[in-house]
Motif scaffolding. Structure first.
Motif, PDB file in Angstrom:
ATOM      1  N   SER A  63      41.094  37.693  39.662  1.00 54.67           N
ATOM      2  CA  SER A  63      40.256  37.209  38.556  1.00 54.67           C
ATOM      3  C   SER A  63      40.382  35.700  38.446  1.00 54.67           C
ATOM      4  O   SER A  63      41.346  35.104  38.908  1.00 54.67           O
ATOM      5  N   GLY A  64      39.391  35.088  37.807  1.00 60.00           N
ATOM      6  CA  GLY A  64      39.438  33.638  37.639  1.00 60.00           C
ATOM      7  C   GLY A  64      38.130  33.087  37.131  1.00 60.00           C
ATOM      8  O   GLY A  64      37.558  33.595  36.168  1.00 60.00           O
ATOM      9  N   ASP A  65      37.647  32.069  37.824  1.00 56.10           N
ATOM     10  CA  ASP A  65      36.460  31.355  37.387  1.00 56.10           C
ATOM     11  C   ASP A  65      35.387  31.486  38.460  1.00 56.10           C
ATOM     12  O   ASP A  65      35.696  31.638  39.642  1.00 56.10           O
ATOM     13  N   GLY A  66      34.136  31.387  38.068  1.00 55.82           N
ATOM     14  CA  GLY A  66      33.068  31.475  39.064  1.00 55.82           C
ATOM     15  C   GLY A  66      31.725  31.380  38.395  1.00 55.82           C
ATOM     16  O   GLY A  66      31.612  31.154  37.192  1.00 55.82           O
ATOM     17  N   LYS A  67      30.693  31.550  39.204  1.00 52.81           N
ATOM     18  CA  LYS A  67      29.333  31.479  38.670  1.00 52.81           C
ATOM     19  C   LYS A  67      28.858  32.878  38.311  1.00 52.81           C
ATOM     20  O   LYS A  67      29.196  33.855  38.977  1.00 52.81           O
ATOM     21  N   GLY A  68      28.034  32.960  37.254  1.00 48.69           N
ATOM     22  CA  GLY A  68      27.439  34.236  36.893  1.00 48.69           C
ATOM     23  C   GLY A  68      28.488  35.260  36.502  1.00 48.69           C
ATOM     24  O   GLY A  68      29.435  34.979  35.785  1.00 48.69           O
ATOM     25  N   LYS A  69      28.314  36.482  37.034  1.00 51.43           N
ATOM     26  CA  LYS A  69      29.210  37.571  36.654  1.00 51.43           C
ATOM     27  C   LYS A  69      30.447  37.642  37.551  1.00 51.43           C
ATOM     28  O   LYS A  69      31.321  38.471  37.331  1.00 51.43           O
ATOM     29  N   SER A  70      30.485  36.822  38.583  1.00 53.53           N
ATOM     30  CA  SER A  70      31.555  36.996  39.580  1.00 53.53           C
ATOM     31  C   SER A  70      32.863  36.349  39.122  1.00 53.53           C
ATOM     32  O   SER A  70      33.292  35.335  39.647  1.00 53.53           O
ATOM     33  N   LEU A  71      33.484  36.960  38.092  1.00 56.96           N
ATOM     34  CA  LEU A  71      34.755  36.460  37.576  1.00 56.96           C
ATOM     35  C   LEU A  71      35.921  37.376  37.942  1.00 56.96           C
ATOM     36  O   LEU A  71      37.064  36.997  37.805  1.00 56.96           O
ATOM     37  N   VAL A  72      35.602  38.606  38.378  1.00 55.22           N
ATOM     38  CA  VAL A  72      36.623  39.569  38.810  1.00 55.22           C
ATOM     39  C   VAL A  72      36.099  40.283  40.045  1.00 55.22           C
ATOM     40  O   VAL A  72      34.904  40.588  40.125  1.00 55.22           O
ATOM     41  N   ARG A  73      37.001  40.550  40.984  1.00 58.63           N
ATOM     42  CA  ARG A  73      36.642  41.417  42.108  1.00 58.63           C
ATOM     43  C   ARG A  73      37.817  42.283  42.475  1.00 58.63           C
ATOM     44  O   ARG A  73      38.951  41.809  42.494  1.00 58.63           O
ATOM     45  N   ALA A  74      37.526  43.559  42.764  1.00 55.91           N
ATOM     46  CA  ALA A  74      38.545  44.441  43.334  1.00 55.91           C
ATOM     47  C   ALA A  74      38.038  44.840  44.712  1.00 55.91           C
ATOM     48  O   ALA A  74      36.849  45.127  44.888  1.00 55.91           O
ATOM     49  N   PHE A  75      38.932  44.828  45.717  1.00 55.64           N
ATOM     50  CA  PHE A  75      38.494  45.083  47.090  1.00 55.64           C
ATOM     51  C   PHE A  75      39.603  45.762  47.877  1.00 55.64           C
ATOM     52  O   PHE A  75      40.786  45.709  47.505  1.00 55.64           O
ATOM     53  N   MET A  76      39.225  46.402  48.979  1.00 58.57           N
ATOM     54  CA  MET A  76      40.208  47.007  49.869  1.00 58.57           C
ATOM     55  C   MET A  76      40.940  45.884  50.607  1.00 58.57           C
ATOM     56  O   MET A  76      40.318  44.934  51.083  1.00 58.57           O
ATOM     57  N   TRP A  77      42.237  46.007  50.729  1.00 58.75           N
ATOM     58  CA  TRP A  77      43.040  44.894  51.263  1.00 58.75           C
ATOM     59  C   TRP A  77      42.778  44.637  52.737  1.00 58.75           C
ATOM     60  O   TRP A  77      42.983  43.538  53.236  1.00 58.75           O
ATOM     61  N   ASP A  78      42.328  45.673  53.495  1.00 56.22           N
ATOM     62  CA  ASP A  78      42.172  45.484  54.942  1.00 56.22           C
ATOM     63  C   ASP A  78      40.739  45.160  55.355  1.00 56.22           C
ATOM     64  O   ASP A  78      40.517  44.528  56.376  1.00 56.22           O
ATOM     65  N   SER A  79      39.752  45.578  54.515  1.00 56.70           N
ATOM     66  CA  SER A  79      38.351  45.364  54.917  1.00 56.70           C
ATOM     67  C   SER A  79      37.604  44.407  53.990  1.00 56.70           C
ATOM     68  O   SER A  79      36.558  43.879  54.346  1.00 56.70           O
ATOM     69  N   GLY A  80      38.126  44.204  52.780  1.00 58.67           N
ATOM     70  CA  GLY A  80      37.433  43.340  51.822  1.00 58.67           C
ATOM     71  C   GLY A  80      36.285  44.038  51.106  1.00 58.67           C
ATOM     72  O   GLY A  80      35.568  43.412  50.323  1.00 58.67           O
ATOM     73  N   THR A  81      36.109  45.353  51.351  1.00 58.11           N
ATOM     74  CA  THR A  81      35.018  46.098  50.714  1.00 58.11           C
ATOM     75  C   THR A  81      35.220  46.158  49.206  1.00 58.11           C
ATOM     76  O   THR A  81      36.323  46.455  48.729  1.00 58.11           O
ATOM     77  N   ASN A  82      34.140  45.903  48.446  1.00 55.29           N
ATOM     78  CA  ASN A  82      34.225  45.970  46.985  1.00 55.29           C
ATOM     79  C   ASN A  82      34.511  47.393  46.518  1.00 55.29           C
ATOM     80  O   ASN A  82      33.983  48.350  47.095  1.00 55.29           O
ATOM     81  N   VAL A  83      35.336  47.515  45.468  1.00 52.32           N
ATOM     82  CA  VAL A  83      35.591  48.844  44.912  1.00 52.32           C
ATOM     83  C   VAL A  83      35.331  48.839  43.409  1.00 52.32           C
ATOM     84  O   VAL A  83      36.151  49.305  42.631  1.00 52.32           O
ATOM     85  N   GLY A  84      34.187  48.314  42.996  1.00 51.86           N
ATOM     86  CA  GLY A  84      33.842  48.385  41.576  1.00 51.86           C
ATOM     87  C   GLY A  84      32.965  47.244  41.118  1.00 51.86           C
ATOM     88  O   GLY A  84      32.758  46.255  41.814  1.00 51.86           O
ATOM     89  N   GLU A  85      32.422  47.425  39.910  1.00 50.53           N
ATOM     90  CA  GLU A  85      31.593  46.411  39.259  1.00 50.53           C
ATOM     91  C   GLU A  85      32.305  46.004  37.972  1.00 50.53           C
ATOM     92  O   GLU A  85      32.715  46.877  37.199  1.00 50.53           O
ATOM     93  N   PHE A  86      32.427  44.716  37.744  1.00 48.32           N
ATOM     94  CA  PHE A  86      33.189  44.261  36.580  1.00 48.32           C
ATOM     95  C   PHE A  86      32.296  43.426  35.661  1.00 48.32           C
ATOM     96  O   PHE A  86      32.171  42.216  35.827  1.00 48.32           O
ATOM     97  N   ASP A  87      31.670  44.110  34.697  1.00 48.84           N
ATOM     98  CA  ASP A  87      30.846  43.404  33.709  1.00 48.84           C
ATOM     99  C   ASP A  87      31.675  43.160  32.455  1.00 48.84           C
ATOM    100  O   ASP A  87      32.764  43.699  32.307  1.00 48.84           O
ATOM    101  N   GLY A  88      31.127  42.369  31.561  1.00 48.31           N
ATOM    102  CA  GLY A  88      31.718  42.290  30.232  1.00 48.31           C
ATOM    103  C   GLY A  88      32.406  40.996  29.874  1.00 48.31           C
ATOM    104  O   GLY A  88      32.756  40.794  28.717  1.00 48.31           O
ATOM    105  N   HIS A  89      32.648  40.108  30.851  1.00 44.73           N
ATOM    106  CA  HIS A  89      33.262  38.804  30.517  1.00 44.73           C
ATOM    107  C   HIS A  89      32.224  37.692  30.664  1.00 44.73           C
ATOM    108  O   HIS A  89      31.359  37.748  31.541  1.00 44.73           O
ATOM    109  N   SER A  90      32.354  36.680  29.827  1.00 43.63           N
ATOM    110  CA  SER A  90      31.410  35.559  29.902  1.00 43.63           C
ATOM    111  C   SER A  90      32.104  34.247  30.248  1.00 43.63           C
ATOM    112  O   SER A  90      31.449  33.258  30.529  1.00 43.63           O
ATOM    113  N   LYS A  91      33.449  34.219  30.210  1.00 45.12           N
ATOM    114  CA  LYS A  91      34.184  32.986  30.518  1.00 45.12           C
ATOM    115  C   LYS A  91      35.330  33.298  31.468  1.00 45.12           C
ATOM    116  O   LYS A  91      35.605  34.450  31.781  1.00 45.12           O
ATOM    117  N   ARG A  92      36.017  32.236  31.891  1.00 48.87           N
ATOM    118  CA  ARG A  92      37.110  32.334  32.856  1.00 48.87           C
ATOM    119  C   ARG A  92      38.109  33.441  32.489  1.00 48.87           C
ATOM    120  O   ARG A  92      38.537  33.549  31.342  1.00 48.87           O
TER     121      ARG A  92
END
Length: 609
Positions: free
Chosen positions: A118-147
């Motif tokens: 988690s951290g800072d970014g543009k738009g909704k991309s403030l959190v990401r969860a991913f598989m450690w070996d492939s980088g594949t996303n494992v979810g959608e993280f809505d609901g935050h508007s700031k860092r």
């Protein structure tokens, strides 16, 4: 060859008004923190054992061990996560571009398969969860508007992820794949840190509103709060659970750490111990990071000091680990037994180290200000900053510097040198000339008619050498308070950056911005050792061995090179990658040991064999 014997580590990079999230591995009893582009691995029971990972292209922000301790995931301000081996030469497993901005926190899932960042970014991309070996996303993280300042992975199934940040929100996600479940707005200021208990039954958030709130880990519902009685009076920056999950430690801007007893159902928390770190009580003593690992309670202050408390005996004085946060520009080795190493960084900090022991205290300067030039003899430290002044402070081997006296030399000093046999005599060079100082008086200022870049004076004060931007070395005899030019030596093809006499004053060595060093015979002005052209960038510093037989050079190219005067330059010893970002200080401790410092804010001792 040269072997690394000791590393005196830098301290964590801190920022006022923000917590830092340090982590560790209970099996190896090591902790991880970041400074600049480096990730530092330190062992709590072996403070001189330090490893540094320096492969990030940008400033590193956070690092975490995988649950099995084999891998480390570290993140930086560009939004990149690197996953690398904790042991096998730090081999890189994967690199992923996770966010568009700075990453403030990351966590592994308990099975070591997924990572949330988690951290800072543009738009909704403030959190990401991913598989450690492939980088594949494992979810959608809505609901935050700031860092988003912190995120946490529930350590037991069913997996949950919690995030919190600058929008005062605490958001709860179910999965995988993770999706938004609910949001709390119980805090009235930045929520700085969130952590699950080791058993996965509850989690806690702490905030700049001075409160800590407890939640049920399965449902995400609020269940309790830390008692305000005897609570923190400043922002709470970080929280960490005890290994048994019955207690927590919190750190705050009020300069204290508190140990809390958490009730079984999580409905409340009571302070059972307040820990105060030794310090002057200034802004630098605010506490911004903490970790409870095995029997160690670790706290980190804004000034970077790491305090190690014993969880079983918290009344005992903590072991303090400290050092520099910024580029160490110069070193001085003084005393004979024990050998004292003094180091100064440009932010004005002077730290004292003892060979074989490590950190031995910060020297409290009466004047605050940056340090540009620095030199020391047994009883005195002489330094200059960016205020055109030269400061002299008596040094009596305690942690306090004696009264400091300053002399204004009219221009910004570029270099300074003491006559070691009568240290009240000092030579200071500025852009266009030199000044001779006796004590705290400028006895003469001489315009030399060329651009000056470095200078040195003999121990008896009878001769000076001044180096120019044009690569020439001008030799002067000193009589009374006047300088008379006796020779001009031309061999360098770049601006002179450093000049040093050998201890017996029969030779001197000079280095330039065109990566070349030269050793000269003082009497005949002949070149004694030439072809010292093995650096690939500017030479920043130079040191002689006490027996006059070796010269060490440090360069912007990160290397330290040691030459034997009696042998051709090609039979040199090269230490590659001595300091990430460049070497800025080098000195011999004795004939077998060389100490170096650099841009990475670390000091290393190299043993020659």
């Amino acid at each position: 060859m040269a072997q690394l014997a000791e590393t005196y580590a830098c301290v964590p990079s801190t920022e006022r008004g923000r917590g830092i999230l340090i982590s560790g591995d209970s099996k190896s009893n090591s902790i991880l923190y970041c400074n600049g582009r480096s990730v530092i691995i330190r062992y709590l029971d072996r403070p001189l054992e330090v490893k540094v990972y320096g492969e990030h292209a940008y400033q590193a922000t956070v690092a975490r061990y995988s649950p099995n301790g084999e891998w480390i995931a570290s993140a930086d301000v560009s939004g990149t996560v690197r996953i690398w081996g904790a042991y096998n030469d730090f081999v890189l497993k994967k690199e992923f571009k996770v966010l568009t901005g700075r990453i403030d926190d990351l966590q592994w899932s308990a099975d070591g398969q997924r990572i949330v960042a988690s951290g800072d970014g543009k738009g909704k991309s403030l959190v990401r969860a991913f598989m450690w070996d492939s980088g594949t996303n494992v979810g959608e993280f809505d609901g935050h508007s700031k860092r988003i300042l912190s995120c946490a992975f529930k350590p037991t199934r069913p997996f949950r992820i919690v995030t919190c940040g600058e929008d005062f929100l605490v958001n709860f996600y179910e999965g995988p794949p993770f999706k938004f479940k609910l949001s709390h707005r119980d805090h009235s200021n930045f929520v700085n840190c969130v952590r699950f208990s080791p058993d996965g039954n509850k989690f806690i958030t702490v905030s700049s509103d001075k409160r800590g709130i407890l939640y049920d880990a399965k449902t995400g519902d609020k269940v309790g709060e830390l008692s305000s009685e005897d609570g923190h009076t400043g922002s709470i920056y970080a929280v960490s659970w005890s290994p048994d999950g019955k207690q927590i430690v919190t750190v705050s801007a009020d300069k204290t750490a508190k140990i809390w007893e958490i009730s079984e159902d999580g409905s409340n928390g009571k302070v059972i111990k307040t820990l105060t770190s030794p310090g002057s009580g200034g802004i630098d003593d605010m506490l911004v990071g903490c970790l409870w690992q095995n029997d160690f309670i670790v706290t980190v202050s804004l000034g970077g000091t790491i305090s190690l408390f014993s969880a079983s005996n918290p009344d005992n004085d903590p072991l303090l680990l400290s050092g520099h946060m910024k580029n160490i520009a110069s070193l001085a080795v003084i005393g004979s037994s024990p050998r004292l190493i003094l180091s100064s960084s440009y932010d004005g900090l002077i730290v004292k180290w003892i060979q074989g022991v490590g950190y031995s205290g910060r020297l409290d300067r009466k004047v605050n200000g940056q340090i540009k030039c620095f030199t020391a003899v047994d009883e005195e430290i002489v330094s200059s900053g960016f205020d055109n002044k030269v400061w002299r402070s008596s040094f009596l081997h305690g942690d306090q510097l004696g009264d400091a006296e300053s002399i204004d030399v009219g221009n910004q000093p570029k270099d300074l040198s003491l006559a070691l046999l009568s240290p009240e005599l000092a030579l200071v060079c500025t852009d266009s000339g030199v000044s001779l100082l006796r004590g705290t008086n400028v006895v003469s200022t001489i315009d030399l008619g060329f651009s000056v870049s470095a200078c040195v004076i003999t121990p008896d004060g009878s001769e000076a050498i001044v180096g120019g931007q044009d690569g020439k070395l001008h030799m002067y005899s000193i009589e009374g308070d006047s300088l008379t030019e006796v020779a001009v030596l031309e061999k360098h093809r770049g601006a002179i950056t450093v000049i040093r006499y050998s201890p017996d004053v029969s030779m001197f060595a000079s280095g330039d911005s065109n990566r070349e060093a030269i050793v000269w015979d003082r009497a005949s002005h002949e070149v004694k050792l030439k072809n010292m052209l093995y650096h690939t960038a500017r030479i920043n510093c130079l040191g002689w061995s006490p027996d006059n037989k070796m010269v060490a050079t440090g360069s912007l190219d990160t290397c330290v090179i040691i030459y034997d005067i009696e042998k051709p330059a090609s039979s040199r010893i090269t230490v590659k990658g001595a300091h990430l970002g460049g070497v800025y200080g080098v000195s011999f401790i004795d004939e077998q040991n060389v100490v170096s410092s650099g841009e990475d804010a670390c000091i290393r001792v190299w043993r020659l064999s």
